[in-house]
Design a protein around this motif. Sequence first.
Motif, short mmCIF file in Angstrom:
data_model
loop_
_atom_site.label_atom_id
_atom_site.label_comp_id
_atom_site.label_asym_id
_atom_site.label_seq_id
_atom_site.Cartn_x
_atom_site.Cartn_y
_atom_site.Cartn_z
N PHE A 1 -29.81 -24.77 3.41
CA PHE A 1 -30.64 -23.93 4.26
C PHE A 1 -32.00 -24.57 4.53
N ARG A 2 -32.55 -24.22 5.69
CA ARG A 2 -33.86 -24.70 6.10
C ARG A 2 -34.45 -23.69 7.08
N THR A 3 -35.68 -23.91 7.51
CA THR A 3 -36.25 -23.07 8.55
C THR A 3 -36.44 -23.90 9.81
N SER A 4 -36.42 -23.22 10.96
CA SER A 4 -36.49 -23.92 12.23
C SER A 4 -37.29 -23.10 13.23
N GLY A 5 -38.07 -23.79 14.07
CA GLY A 5 -38.79 -23.12 15.14
C GLY A 5 -40.09 -22.47 14.70
N GLY A 6 -40.83 -21.97 15.71
CA GLY A 6 -42.13 -21.37 15.45
C GLY A 6 -42.08 -20.12 14.61
#
Length: 262
Positions: A147-152
Motif C-alpha cells: 500500500f501507498r498514498t497517491s495524489g493531492g
Amino acid sequence: MKRTLQSLMLGSCLALTQGCAATSNSFTFTADLPPDFAYVASVYYVPAKGQTCTVPRADNRVPQFNREWRTEYKPDAQIEIRRTRKGCELVIDYVELEINATYGKDWGDLGREYARVSVREELPEAFKGTFNAAGEGEFSGQCQWLFRTSGGLRRLVKILDCKKTDASGELLKTRPFAAYTLDELPGKTVKMKIKLADEERPYMKDTWVKVSGGWKRCMGESFEDQDAFCFGNYKDFSTFRMPGGRICTIYPGCTEDKELTP
C-alpha cells in the motif's frame, strides 16, 4: 472391416475422459484464487518443431479466457494444444496469466500481476512439471498487497506483488510459473494455486511507521509532498483517504467514523 473397427475404436476413445489422453488435443487450466481475484489467460502458439512455415499474427490470433473477468469469470479454461492455420501446424508455446485483484468499488481499485505456463518439446527434469495419478498438476504462489498514498488527497492505493512458492511453501524470487512438455499435457489438468499473505506492507520504505493497530503515514515536508519520506521524523503524521472516501490516520486499523481535514 478392419479400418471401420479402428475408426469406431478411435471415436469411442475420443468420447471418453479417462484412458485416452493420447487422443486429446487439449488440457484444462484452472485456478484456486483468493476472494476478489480472477485470472485472464492468453494462449500463444508457434510453428511446430520441423515446420518452416510462418503465420501472420492476423491469422494466428491469441485466444483469451476470462477477458470479461469482472462480469463473466469462469475458473476452468479448455486450452487447445495443437492447431493449424494457413496450412501451418502450430503448437502451444506459453499461456500468459494476468492475475487481477480488486480492493475497492471504483474501476481503478485494482492490482495486477502476471504468471506463466510454458510448454516445450523437451525439458530438464528439474524444470518439468509433474502430474498425480488423476492427471492433475499444480503450481503455487503467494500474493501480497503493498500500500501507498497517491495524489493531492493522499488516497490509499494498493499494488499487487506475487511470487512463486516451492513445495514447502517458501517464497521464491520469480513470479508464479510452471513448465510442461507437449506430450504430457493432453487430457491433463493444470492448476494455479494462489494464496494471499496475511499482512500487507508499505510499497516504499521509510514512508509509514508501524504502530498499534497498523501503520501511520509520515507527513514529509507538507501534506502536498508526494513522496513524504519519514527521514527520521516519526512524530508528524498525516491523514489519508481510503478507497470509498473515508479519511483515516491508521491503516488498516482505521477507527475514524467521520471525515477529517488534513
